[in-house]
Design an enzyme around this catalytic site. Structure first.
Site, short mmCIF file in Angstrom:
data_model
loop_
_atom_site.label_atom_id
_atom_site.label_comp_id
_atom_site.label_asym_id
_atom_site.label_seq_id
_atom_site.Cartn_x
_atom_site.Cartn_y
_atom_site.Cartn_z
N HIS A 171 -5.49 2.54 -2.46
CA HIS A 171 -4.51 2.63 -1.37
C HIS A 171 -3.83 4.00 -1.40
O HIS A 171 -2.61 4.11 -1.54
CB HIS A 171 -3.49 1.51 -1.48
CG HIS A 171 -4.10 0.15 -1.42
ND1 HIS A 171 -4.52 -0.52 -2.54
CD2 HIS A 171 -4.38 -0.66 -0.35
CE1 HIS A 171 -5.03 -1.69 -2.18
NE2 HIS A 171 -4.96 -1.80 -0.86
N HIS A 211 -7.45 6.84 1.95
CA HIS A 211 -7.60 5.53 2.60
C HIS A 211 -6.77 5.48 3.89
O HIS A 211 -7.26 5.03 4.93
CB HIS A 211 -7.15 4.43 1.64
CG HIS A 211 -6.96 3.10 2.29
ND1 HIS A 211 -7.99 2.38 2.85
CD2 HIS A 211 -5.85 2.34 2.49
CE1 HIS A 211 -7.53 1.25 3.36
NE2 HIS A 211 -6.23 1.20 3.15
N HIS A 250 0.20 2.93 6.86
CA HIS A 250 0.28 1.51 6.51
C HIS A 250 0.30 1.21 5.01
O HIS A 250 0.63 0.09 4.61
CB HIS A 250 -0.86 0.74 7.16
CG HIS A 250 -2.17 0.87 6.44
ND1 HIS A 250 -2.98 1.97 6.57
CD2 HIS A 250 -2.80 0.04 5.58
CE1 HIS A 250 -4.06 1.81 5.82
NE2 HIS A 250 -3.98 0.64 5.20
N ASP A 251 -0.03 2.18 4.15
CA ASP A 251 0.02 1.95 2.70
C ASP A 251 0.90 2.98 1.99
O ASP A 251 0.68 3.28 0.80
CB ASP A 251 -1.39 1.96 2.10
CG ASP A 251 -2.05 0.60 2.16
OD1 ASP A 251 -1.32 -0.40 2.12
OD2 ASP A 251 -3.29 0.53 2.25
#
Length: 625
Positions: A468, A472, A526-527
């Site tokens: 993550h 990514h 998102h991470d």
């Protein structure tokens, strides 16, 4: 839809109602009203235990308490009645009648109940310790005169309310006994005692109001305590020493240099002057060590008195009243009052100060906590400044990226199978900027420098974990870019009416928002700050994040990191949106990032599979979208 189906849907999707309640749709006033109504409903649902009395009426919760004040004044010579009123007050303020007053005296313990004609009736009982919570009421001599038994569990805040009320009741009982106690003195002496106690009562009210209104620093509280102590017993001077139990010393930051020993003045760790003494020396040290007060009529006759201070300052100490300040039976400070203006300090002075010491202790204790909280807050702000400096891109990185020019169109980037792993660390943010411009240059106003800073700071806030990580996040953003450029008709500026939302049941869009913009930003972020551990691990290990977020722990953290970056100076790529558009876009970003929680993903996937299997999928239907 009927009510039962709506309720069933909410039970199966608890995040829906939570997200709605904390959204801008629900105002602070509405949320507060709901909370109050829920609290009232919860209180009303409490039922008294079998055999427990009812407190009756709601007089103590009425705005006008003049009637109650009159009752107390008229029955001030009746200890039982005062204790009963205290019990009634506690029950009504926390909203329960599942309680009982137990009065204790030399003859034993008695349950106190009110008869139908309004009279108080005492019945001898064996003290039942099976109550959920017991609040004791003590007199000035620290003797238990009553207990309030609660037959329901109390919240910490409710216990604090009851404790505060019963602390006042101890003083009320003390005044009541002074009023009724007649020894060999005459009626005029009794009137003098009453007048003196009324004066003390008014004085203590002023103390409480002043001390608790002005808790801004420990020093401010100390000055007030010293001033009040000096007025209370009519002393010429007053000093307050705090106890350093670890080093077995007493110290003061606020003192009159003219009365202190300059040899003991030191600078503490905060750069403040302090005067310190060993607890084994002096009158204040003796009181701090033993917890016993001292009333000395002639200071020079007491071997514990240090006459050197007088010889240096030219001040003559005659009488001393030195009393401890305690919290939970532990001495936290000592107040030393010197030279009463008229004669020596009396037993009445000692008694008055014992009551006053309760307020001193509470004030000093809360002031210490306030100082700790304030220092912790400043340390927290410094830590945030340090973290912000190291987690935000610098000007050199921005300028370096600005100098590189790309083709107006990179066709290979528009395919799903583009291999982002072959890009360098400089090319990834460069291509991320390019993708954003390609998608939104025609529909969104933004500064290129802001966009570059945003992308570089996002990269910096991804940790170097196995999966993550920044690569990514970039990869997912690229997949979304390829989807958006190849389906322009499906993902444009999205405008939805409220009617469409309620009929479709779509949870997160309220009026309108930039769906494509939210999708791309969500994928890129998102991470953010992922630690390489899943939600189950975070909860099992009781990490700080798990304590903050009860559901979707990491996903909520990723969203908050996204908002934090947007709020950094020169990073807000959404600044041109109107206030309403900005709120809705953030709401969409939150919805998208939280949807990456696998706990939500599998249920969403199952629903999608059903739609696909039936061959009913329609991108233009809000629920399907």
């Amino acid at each position: 839809m009927d009510e039962e189906s709506v309720l069933q849907y909410i039970r199966e999707h608890p995040n829906l109602i939570e997200d709605y309640i904390v959204s801008p749709e629900v105002s602070s006033e509405t949320f507060e009203r709901w909370s109050v109504r829920r609290a009232i409903k919860f209180k009303k649902s409490r039922r008294p235990a079998p055999g427990t009395p009812s407190t009756g009426g709601g007089a103590w919760t009425e705005p006008d308490l003049s009637m109650k004040r009159r009752v107390i004044l008229e029955t001030s010579d009746n200890r039982t009645r005062i204790l009963y009123e205290i019990t009634q007050c506690c029950g009504q303020l926390i909203g329960t009648n599942s309680l009982e007053l137990i009065v204790q005296n030399d003859e034993g313990a008695f349950s106190c109940r009110k008869t139908e004609d309004g009279e108080l009736k005492l019945k001898k009982v064996k003290v039942n310790k099976s109550a959920d919570y017991i609040q004791t009421i003590v007199n000035a001599g620290n003797q238990t005169i009553g207990e309030i038994h609660f037959y329901i569990p109390l919240e910490p805040a409710e216990k604090q309310i009851v404790n505060a009320i019963c602390t006042w009741s101890a003083a009320a009982n003390y005044f009541s006994e002074l009023y009724t106690h007649k020894n060999e003195g005459s009626d005029s002496q009794d009137h003098q005692n009453i007048a003196r106690q009324r004066k003390l009562s008014n004085f203590l009210l002023d103390v409480a109001r002043s001390i608790f209104h002005d808790i801004v620093s420990m020093d401010a509280v100390i000055i007030k305590v010293m001033n009040f102590a000096q007025k209370l017993v009519d002393a010429d001077r007053a000093s307050l020493f705090l106890v350093d139990a670890k080093n077995k010393q007493i110290y003061a930051r606020i003192f009159d240099v003219g009365t202190g020993d300059e040899e003991h003045v030191r600078m503490n760790n905060d750069g403040q002057k302090e005067i310190r003494f060993d607890m084994s020396k002096g009158i204040a040290g003796h009181v701090a060590s033993t917890g016993d007060g001292l009333n000395i009529e002639n200071a020079y006759d007491d071997e514990r008195f240090n006459a050197d201070v007088d010889s240096k300052t030219g001040y003559t100490t005659k009488t001393i009243l030195c009393m401890p300040i305690l919290i939970r039976g532990v001495v936290i400070g000592v107040v030393q009052m010197v030279n009463k203006h008229n004669g020596s300090f009396t037993r009445q002075d000692e008694d008055a100060f014992e009551v006053f010491a309760v307020y001193c202790g509470l004030a000093l204790h809360h002031a210490k906590l306030y100082d700790k909280i304030r220092r912790s807050e400043q340390k927290y702000r410094v830590a945030l400044e340090v973290l912000a400096y190291h987690s935000v891109c610098n000007a050199d990185e921005v300028n370096k990226l600005k100098k590189i020019e790309l083709n107006s169109r990179i066709v290979e980037l528009e395919t799903i199978d583009f291999n982002g792993m072959r890009l360098s660390e400089l090319e990834k943010p460069l291509y991320a900027v390019y993708m954003f411009k390609t998608l939104f240059s025609d529909t969104l106003r933004f500064e290129t420098d802001d966009l570059i800073r945003f992308v570089l700071t996002v990269r910096k806030n991804y940790r170097r974990v196995a999966y993550h990580n920044w690569a990514h996040g970039w990869s997912v953003a690229h997949a979304m870019f390829a989807t958006l450029v190849n389906s322009p008709e499906a993902f444009t500026k999205l405008e939805v009416s409220l009617l469409d939302i309620w009929t479709s049941g779509y949870p997160d869009i309220r009026t309108f928002g930039y769906l494509a913009l939210a999708l791309y930003v969500s994928c890129l972020c998102h991470d953010l700050d992922h630690r390489g551990k899943n939600n189950a691990y975070m909860k099992t290990m009781s990490t700080p994040l798990a304590a903050i977020y009860s559901t979707s722990v990491m996903e909520r953290h990723h969203f908050n990191q996204t908002v934090t970056i947007l709020q950094q100076d020169g990073h807000n790529i959404l600044s041109s949106l109107s206030s309403e558009e900005y709120k809705q876009t953030l709401s969409l970003i939150k919805h998208c990032i939280l949807a990456t929680d696998l706990a939500l993903f599998f249920s969403n996937k199952a629903k999608l599979n059903v739609i696909l299997d039936k061959g009913e999928f329609d991108i233009n239907r809000m629920e399907h979208r």
